[in-house]
Design an enzyme around this catalytic site. Structure first.
Site, PDB file in Angstrom:
ATOM      1  N   GLU A  55      28.769 -18.653  12.281  1.00 53.74           N
ATOM      2  CA  GLU A  55      29.135 -18.942  10.888  1.00 53.74           C
ATOM      3  C   GLU A  55      30.595 -19.387  10.785  1.00 53.74           C
ATOM      4  O   GLU A  55      30.917 -20.323  10.041  1.00 53.74           O
ATOM      5  CB  GLU A  55      28.893 -17.690  10.052  1.00 53.74           C
ATOM      6  N   LYS A  83      23.958  -9.856  14.961  1.00 51.86           N
ATOM      7  CA  LYS A  83      24.698 -10.181  13.735  1.00 51.86           C
ATOM      8  C   LYS A  83      26.128 -10.621  14.064  1.00 51.86           C
ATOM      9  O   LYS A  83      26.686 -11.503  13.396  1.00 51.86           O
ATOM     10  CB  LYS A  83      24.707  -8.971  12.803  1.00 51.86           C
TER      11      LYS A  83
END
Length: 290
Positions: free
Chosen positions: A171, A164
């Protein structure tokens, strides 16, 4: 399947509803008792049948550590604790070892999907032992998007949060590329309708993505983004990704630059750029703005 869920904010509350819609029994606990199904962690544990599975969705850091430690006091050997918050991966192995001494199993799950996950499903990156993951698969299947994608057993304790972390670093870079493209289009004398260009990229383009869809949505609401201040916070994962790139000697040009750009957004008048302006003035007599 039964699940205890701690933290019923934007993510946790929506996860509770998605799980219930899939037929699972969810007992939620939140400090806001108006939205809580239990009055305390002990009450939560008492409402679940053994072996209990309890998932925490609270902010990373001391709150998560305190919550997990308090939860361990009201659970029993054979129970499972899942941390689905954005904890740093280095916290997971010590937690797993600490809980193992009490006979409690541990998993870390990186969760992506934001406020849209309730309808679109959540991408789940799981760290933990194979048997523990298998026991909780009905929960994961209900939370993930339909189809073959959206779930990965990434490895042992810490692997889920590590995945993550890298996901969020990527991102950062993707968002900043879109942001720079938006600014160039806005600055150009050749372009009359920036929102229309962004919208045209949503299909048939190699840069199409969900993030692009969300930028289009934002521009529908405010075509110049005039109501938004140019300030972007960072919540840790981008920094941790860059730290890991340095540790592993992996060149991470884009992710690093996007992180530093967020730091620049917090300066009303950059001291570094003042120094650059002063140096240009000193060596070349270039004008400075006073």
């Amino acid at each position: 399947m039964q699940l205890g869920l701690i933290g019923l904010g934007r993510m946790g509350g929506n996860m509770r509803e998605r799980l219930r819609a899939a037929g699972h029994e969810v007992v939620g606990f939140d400090q806001n008792l108006d939205i809580s199904d239990a009055s305390s962690l002990a009450d939560l544990a008492g409402k679940l049948a053994a072996p209990r599975v309890v998932w925490t969705m609270v902010p990373s850091g001391k709150i998560t550590e305190d919550t997990i430690d308090a939860l361990a006091e009201v659970l029993s050997p054979g129970d499972i604790i899942i941390d689905g918050g954005n904890s740093k991966f280095t916290d997971d192995a010590p937690r797993a070892e600490r809980l193992a001494k009490k006979g409690i199993k541990y998993m870390d799950v990186g969760v992506s999907g934001g406020v849209w996950g309730i309808t679109n499903g959540y991408a789940l990156m799981v760290g933990g032992e194979k048997e523990t993951v298998a026991h909780c698969m009905p929960i994961f299947e209900a939370l993930k998007p339909a189809g073959e994608f959206g779930f990965a057993h990434a490895g042992g304790p810490g692997a889920g949060h590590y995945a993550k972390m890298v996901h969020n670093g990527i991102e950062y870079g993707l968002m900043h590329a879109y942001a720079e493209g938006f600014e160039i289009l806005e600055a150009s004398e050749h372009v009359d309708n920036v929102p229309a260009i962004i919208k045209s990229w949503r299909e048939g383009s190699v840069v199409k993505s969900w993030l692009l869809d969300l930028l289009d949505r934002a521009l529908d609401e405010d075509p110049k983004l005039a109501a938004i201040k140019g300030y972007a916070d960072d919540t840790g994962e981008g920094r941790w990704t860059v730290d890991e790139a340095v540790r592993l000697a992996v060149p991470a040009h884009v992710i690093s630059a996007s992180l530093f750009a967020r730091f620049a957004s917090r300066q009303d008048d950059s001291p570094a750029m003042k120094a650059v302006a002063a140096l240009r003035n000193q060596f070349g007599g270039h004008a400075v703005k006073r």
